[in-house]
Design a protein around this motif. Structure first.
Motif, PDB file in Angstrom:
ATOM      1  N   ASP A  92       5.951  -3.237   5.755  1.00  0.00           N
ATOM      2  CA  ASP A  92       6.699  -3.027   4.515  1.00  0.00           C
ATOM      3  C   ASP A  92       5.732  -2.467   3.473  1.00  0.00           C
ATOM      4  OD1 ASP A  92       8.152  -3.163   2.172  1.00  0.00           O
ATOM      5  OD2 ASP A  92       9.007  -5.131   2.603  1.00  0.00           O
ATOM      6  N   ALA A  93       5.689  -1.146   3.378  1.00  0.00           N
ATOM      7  CA  ALA A  93       4.725  -0.485   2.493  1.00  0.00           C
ATOM      8  C   ALA A  93       4.942  -0.873   1.039  1.00  0.00           C
ATOM      9  CB  ALA A  93       4.814   1.030   2.656  1.00  0.00           C
ATOM     10  N   ALA A  94       6.200  -0.964   0.604  1.00  0.00           N
ATOM     11  CA  ALA A  94       6.479  -1.299  -0.788  1.00  0.00           C
ATOM     12  C   ALA A  94       5.921  -2.676  -1.148  1.00  0.00           C
ATOM     13  CB  ALA A  94       7.980  -1.246  -1.058  1.00  0.00           C
ATOM     14  N   ALA A  95       6.114  -3.646  -0.243  1.00  0.00           N
ATOM     15  CA  ALA A  95       5.605  -4.995  -0.489  1.00  0.00           C
ATOM     16  C   ALA A  95       4.083  -5.006  -0.486  1.00  0.00           C
ATOM     17  CB  ALA A  95       6.142  -5.956   0.565  1.00  0.00           C
ATOM     18  N   GLU A  96       3.463  -4.279   0.462  1.00  0.00           N
ATOM     19  CA  GLU A  96       2.000  -4.226   0.548  1.00  0.00           C
ATOM     20  C   GLU A  96       1.404  -3.626  -0.724  1.00  0.00           C
ATOM     21  OE1 GLU A  96      -0.228  -4.951   3.020  1.00  0.00           O
ATOM     22  OE2 GLU A  96       1.127  -5.629   4.597  1.00  0.00           O
ATOM     23  N   ILE A  97       2.000  -2.549  -1.197  1.00  0.00           N
ATOM     24  CA  ILE A  97       1.478  -1.861  -2.378  1.00  0.00           C
ATOM     25  C   ILE A  97       1.674  -2.714  -3.615  1.00  0.00           C
ATOM     26  CG2 ILE A  97       1.817   0.151  -3.870  1.00  0.00           C
ATOM     27  CD1 ILE A  97       2.486   1.700  -1.228  1.00  0.00           C
ATOM     28  N   ALA A  98       2.825  -3.362  -3.732  1.00  0.00           N
ATOM     29  CA  ALA A  98       3.062  -4.245  -4.878  1.00  0.00           C
ATOM     30  C   ALA A  98       2.033  -5.365  -4.925  1.00  0.00           C
ATOM     31  CB  ALA A  98       4.481  -4.829  -4.811  1.00  0.00           C
ATOM     32  N   GLU A  99       1.753  -5.974  -3.776  1.00  0.00           N
ATOM     33  CA  GLU A  99       0.762  -7.054  -3.753  1.00  0.00           C
ATOM     34  C   GLU A  99      -0.634  -6.544  -4.106  1.00  0.00           C
ATOM     35  OE1 GLU A  99       1.507 -10.251  -3.634  1.00  0.00           O
ATOM     36  OE2 GLU A  99       3.567  -9.506  -3.579  1.00  0.00           O
ATOM     37  N   LEU A 100      -0.968  -5.331  -3.646  1.00  0.00           N
ATOM     38  CA  LEU A 100      -2.256  -4.735  -3.997  1.00  0.00           C
ATOM     39  C   LEU A 100      -2.388  -4.591  -5.507  1.00  0.00           C
ATOM     40  CD1 LEU A 100      -4.864  -3.196  -2.909  1.00  0.00           C
ATOM     41  CD2 LEU A 100      -3.523  -1.120  -3.298  1.00  0.00           C
ATOM     42  N   CYS A 150       2.023   6.045   3.552  1.00  0.00           N
ATOM     43  CA  CYS A 150       2.196   6.943   4.709  1.00  0.00           C
ATOM     44  C   CYS A 150       1.778   6.299   6.021  1.00  0.00           C
ATOM     45  CB  CYS A 150       1.412   8.235   4.477  1.00  0.00           C
ATOM     46  SG  CYS A 150       1.996   9.160   3.035  1.00  0.00           S
ATOM     47  N   ALA A 151       1.148   5.134   5.950  1.00  0.00           N
ATOM     48  CA  ALA A 151       0.797   4.338   7.138  1.00  0.00           C
ATOM     49  C   ALA A 151      -0.022   5.102   8.162  1.00  0.00           C
ATOM     50  CB  ALA A 151       2.059   3.771   7.788  1.00  0.00           C
ATOM     51  N   GLY A 152      -0.715   6.140   7.719  1.00  0.00           N
ATOM     52  CA  GLY A 152      -1.578   6.887   8.629  1.00  0.00           C
ATOM     53  C   GLY A 152      -0.854   7.694   9.682  1.00  0.00           C
TER      54      GLY A 152
END
Length: 202
Positions: A92-100, A150-152
């Protein structure tokens, strides 16, 4: 005392010794800013603390606001160096980025006077002195967001870049709101997660 020439572009370190001097300046400004706040920090004190000539300080940082914006960028780079910013496909990119971004905010707010110094510097006309500024998406923070988004598995598109840019602007507004206590930490974190979800979810 040396003064920066109006409109002069800052010098870029060309050797390992120059890079080390630049880092010493950033570290000295960080320590003084954390102890004294922006108004009380004088450029000659930063030069003395860093062990460099005042002309050397102005060579890399044409003004105090420019110096403290560089301090912010340096702290973000240091923070990202200890983070994993490559997501696996399917996360979940959105969740990962928000936590960052939430963790970054908390880290920066550990030093309230320094956080105020960089925030106040961002509101000045330092870009009038040094007009050429990098696109936010090309900053260390922007690139970290794109790697997670973009998850690479694909190249970042112009839409991805626009989303990342908007998210950084949103994060900065929430960071300032936390700093000024316009929003509580919990409220800012909720808004950050919502902004990431709205901007980054396909």
């Amino acid at each position: 005392m040396a003064r920066p020439a109006e409109g002069r572009q800052p010098a870029a370190p060309m050797s390992s010794g120059q890079a080390a001097r630049r880092v010493r300046i950033l570290r000295a400004a960080s320590e003084l800013g954390a102890r004294e706040g922006l108004a009380s920090v004088q450029m000659h004190d930063v030069a003395k603390e860093a062990g460099v000539a005042i002309a050397t300080l102005y060579r890399y940082f044409p003004s105090k606001p420019y110096l403290f914006m560089a301090v912010l960028e340096w702290h973000i780079e240091q923070f990202l160096g200890g983070q994993t910013t490559v997501a696996e496909e399917g996360t979940d990119a959105a969740a990962e980025i928000a936590e960052l971004l939430i963790t970054l905010s908390v880290k920066l707010l550990d030093s309230p006077l320094l956080a105020s110094a960089v925030a106040l510097s961002s509101f000045t006309e330092y870009t009038r002195i040094v007009p050429a500024r990098m696109d936010l998406v090309d900053s260390a923070l922007g690139q970290a967001i794109l790697r997670l988004l973009c998850a690479g598995v694909r190249e970042a598109s112009e839409t991805d870049r626009s989303r990342a840019r908007l998210l950084i602007y949103g994060w900065w507004g929430l960071f300032v709101a936390m700093l000024t206590e316009e929003l509580s930490t919990a409220e800012a974190e909720t808004n950050m997660r919502l902004a990431a979800r709205l901007l980054l979810t396909p």
